[in-house]
Design an enzyme around this catalytic site. Sequence first.
Site, PDB file in Angstrom:
ATOM      1  N   ASP A  30       9.268   2.484   7.783  1.00  0.00           N
ATOM      2  CA  ASP A  30       9.904   1.837   6.638  1.00  0.00           C
ATOM      3  C   ASP A  30       9.620   0.356   6.825  1.00  0.00           C
ATOM      4  O   ASP A  30      10.138  -0.272   7.764  1.00  0.00           O
ATOM      5  CB  ASP A  30      11.418   2.111   6.641  1.00  0.00           C
TER       6      ASP A  30
ATOM      7  N   ASN B 224      -0.241  -1.554   2.157  1.00  0.00           N
ATOM      8  CA  ASN B 224      -0.254  -1.023   0.790  1.00  0.00           C
ATOM      9  C   ASN B 224       1.152  -0.825   0.206  1.00  0.00           C
ATOM     10  O   ASN B 224       1.338  -0.908  -1.001  1.00  0.00           O
ATOM     11  CB  ASN B 224      -1.022   0.305   0.807  1.00  0.00           C
TER      12      ASN B 224
ATOM     13  N   TYR C 298       8.451  -8.843  -8.558  1.00  0.00           N
ATOM     14  CA  TYR C 298       7.177  -8.204  -8.187  1.00  0.00           C
ATOM     15  C   TYR C 298       6.014  -9.193  -8.313  1.00  0.00           C
ATOM     16  O   TYR C 298       5.191  -9.336  -7.409  1.00  0.00           O
ATOM     17  CB  TYR C 298       6.926  -6.980  -9.080  1.00  0.00           C
TER      18      TYR C 298
ATOM     19  N   LYS D  84       3.593 -10.822  -5.159  1.00  0.00           N
ATOM     20  CA  LYS D  84       2.139 -10.683  -4.972  1.00  0.00           C
ATOM     21  C   LYS D  84       1.470 -12.060  -4.832  1.00  0.00           C
ATOM     22  O   LYS D  84       0.463 -12.203  -4.134  1.00  0.00           O
ATOM     23  CB  LYS D  84       1.536  -9.883  -6.128  1.00  0.00           C
TER      24      LYS D  84
ATOM     25  N   THR E 274       0.367   5.245 -11.507  1.00  0.00           N
ATOM     26  CA  THR E 274       1.106   5.739 -10.333  1.00  0.00           C
ATOM     27  C   THR E 274       2.597   5.691 -10.661  1.00  0.00           C
ATOM     28  O   THR E 274       3.006   5.185 -11.716  1.00  0.00           O
ATOM     29  CB  THR E 274       0.861   4.866  -9.084  1.00  0.00           C
TER      30      THR E 274
HETATM   31  P1  NAP Z   1       3.439   4.093  -5.645  1.00  0.00           P
HETATM   32  O1  NAP Z   1       2.757   5.308  -6.105  1.00  0.00           O
HETATM   33  O2  NAP Z   1       4.847   3.827  -6.073  1.00  0.00           O
HETATM   34  O3  NAP Z   1       3.343   4.056  -4.049  1.00  0.00           O
HETATM   35  C1  NAP Z   1       4.026   3.091  -3.310  1.00  0.00           C
HETATM   36  C2  NAP Z   1       4.078   3.572  -1.884  1.00  0.00           C
HETATM   37  O4  NAP Z   1       4.776   2.583  -1.094  1.00  0.00           O
HETATM   38  C3  NAP Z   1       4.853   4.884  -1.720  1.00  0.00           C
HETATM   39  O5  NAP Z   1       4.245   5.650  -0.713  1.00  0.00           O
HETATM   40  C4  NAP Z   1       6.219   4.396  -1.267  1.00  0.00           C
HETATM   41  O6  NAP Z   1       6.950   5.351  -0.529  1.00  0.00           O
HETATM   42  C5  NAP Z   1       5.791   3.252  -0.372  1.00  0.00           C
HETATM   43  N1  NAP Z   1       6.883   2.371  -0.020  1.00  0.00           N
HETATM   44  C6  NAP Z   1       7.690   1.660  -0.828  1.00  0.00           C
HETATM   45  N2  NAP Z   1       8.610   1.010  -0.095  1.00  0.00           N
HETATM   46  C7  NAP Z   1       8.365   1.317   1.206  1.00  0.00           C
HETATM   47  C8  NAP Z   1       8.970   0.958   2.436  1.00  0.00           C
HETATM   48  N3  NAP Z   1      10.038   0.161   2.482  1.00  0.00           N
HETATM   49  N4  NAP Z   1       8.443   1.455   3.566  1.00  0.00           N
HETATM   50  C9  NAP Z   1       7.368   2.267   3.545  1.00  0.00           C
HETATM   51  N5  NAP Z   1       6.770   2.665   2.416  1.00  0.00           N
HETATM   52  C10 NAP Z   1       7.272   2.188   1.252  1.00  0.00           C
HETATM   53  O7  NAP Z   1       2.644   2.775  -6.076  1.00  0.00           O
HETATM   54  P2  NAP Z   1       1.083   2.399  -6.055  1.00  0.00           P
HETATM   55  O8  NAP Z   1       0.736   1.989  -7.430  1.00  0.00           O
HETATM   56  O9  NAP Z   1       0.285   3.429  -5.386  1.00  0.00           O
HETATM   57  O10 NAP Z   1       1.147   1.066  -5.172  1.00  0.00           O
HETATM   58  C11 NAP Z   1       0.344   0.859  -4.027  1.00  0.00           C
HETATM   59  C12 NAP Z   1       0.042  -0.616  -3.938  1.00  0.00           C
HETATM   60  O11 NAP Z   1      -0.799  -1.013  -5.041  1.00  0.00           O
HETATM   61  C13 NAP Z   1       1.257  -1.538  -3.994  1.00  0.00           C
HETATM   62  O12 NAP Z   1       1.079  -2.623  -3.102  1.00  0.00           O
HETATM   63  C14 NAP Z   1       1.229  -2.040  -5.418  1.00  0.00           C
HETATM   64  O13 NAP Z   1       1.912  -3.263  -5.580  1.00  0.00           O
HETATM   65  C15 NAP Z   1      -0.261  -2.184  -5.627  1.00  0.00           C
HETATM   66  N6  NAP Z   1      -0.714  -2.289  -7.015  1.00  0.00           N
HETATM   67  C16 NAP Z   1      -0.501  -1.264  -7.857  1.00  0.00           C
HETATM   68  C17 NAP Z   1      -0.961  -1.379  -9.162  1.00  0.00           C
HETATM   69  C18 NAP Z   1      -0.763  -0.280 -10.172  1.00  0.00           C
HETATM   70  O14 NAP Z   1      -1.081  -0.506 -11.351  1.00  0.00           O
HETATM   71  N7  NAP Z   1      -0.259   0.896  -9.770  1.00  0.00           N
HETATM   72  C19 NAP Z   1      -1.621  -2.540  -9.584  1.00  0.00           C
HETATM   73  C20 NAP Z   1      -1.815  -3.569  -8.693  1.00  0.00           C
HETATM   74  C21 NAP Z   1      -1.352  -3.434  -7.401  1.00  0.00           C
HETATM   75  P3  NAP Z   1       8.024   6.351  -1.251  1.00  0.00           P
HETATM   76  O15 NAP Z   1       7.240   7.509  -1.790  1.00  0.00           O
HETATM   77  O16 NAP Z   1       8.921   6.725  -0.096  1.00  0.00           O
HETATM   78  O17 NAP Z   1       8.720   5.565  -2.307  1.00  0.00           O
END
Ligand code: NAP
Length: 249
Positions: free
Chosen positions: A59, A86, A166, A170, A201
């Site tokens: 975590d 990530n 958020y 970043k 996601t």
């Molecule tokens: P996601 O599907 O919500 O995945 C986020 C992941 O982070 C999940 O595995 C979540 O675990 C984990 N997480 C959150 N808080 C945590 C903690 N305290 N300790 C450990 N794990 C934790 O989102 P995603 O879109 O794949 O995001 C991945 C990365 O891409 C992030 O850095 C996000 O900001 C970045 N990003 C995403 C987008 C987009 O459009 N999706 C765009 C730009 C950047 P749980 O399953 O337990 O919640």
Amino acid sequence: MTITAFITGANKGIGYETARQLTAHGVTVLLGARNPELGQAAAAKLRAEGADAHFIRIDVADEQSIAAAAAQIEADFGRLDILVNNAAISGGLDGDGKPSSGTLATLRHVYETNVFGLVAVTNALLPLLRRAEAARIVNVSSEVGSLAGRTDPNSPMSQMVSAIPYTSSKTAVNMVTVLYALELKDTPIKVNAANPGYTATDLNANSGFRTAEQGAEPSVHLATLPADGPTGTFWGHIWGQEEYGRIEW
Ligand code: NAP
């Protein structure tokens, strides 16, 4: 020689896909997840595809859990070649989502994971990364946090009204990336920030227009940079373009 990568938040979304794609490069992947069932299931799924994949409980908002994860990686693997920071949360929306409607509680909550967690994980694992021949650190950022984009009237980023937590987390990740890159510039370690692009996601209720597979590509590219690759850059999907490239900070 075995190359080992640790990806935080790897039980789903872009993190899981990053782990999956890294296995195609022959990398042993350590899937960091805070929920043991979800983390175990994700690692088992990759092993079923023939990958060398292991679950590591973490975590990123809990320093004890970070220390335990670092100790486990040291005991089991002795060093770390790739760290992909990530894990992140959106924090949801307070009120109408405008900067003036935000609460400090949400701001603190988001920074605990997205900024403080990323720094804590990096510092805890840096001794293991220094033991690798040429480690790579990838901080998963977002173009929404680009100051250049937000202040360029011709950029779609300047047309968006966004909540502070958020978005500014970043921006902080970007500066953190630059600072680590500067500290480590005389070492083989490269530190870069990835922009996945707007990806469907759970983070955005699957509203993104890119797939998780596509969203993982910038992280995988930066995690596997050759010796003459860059450090201290922001790289990935550029809004409205087909090609990946450098993004202005
Ligand atoms: P996601 O599907 O919500 O995945 C986020 C992941 O982070 C999940 O595995 C979540 O675990 C984990 N997480 C959150 N808080 C945590 C903690 N305290 N300790 C450990 N794990 C934790 O989102 P995603 O879109 O794949 O995001 C991945 C990365 O891409 C992030 O850095 C996000 O900001 C970045 N990003 C995403 C987008 C987009 O459009 N999706 C765009 C730009 C950047 P749980 O399953 O337990 O919640």
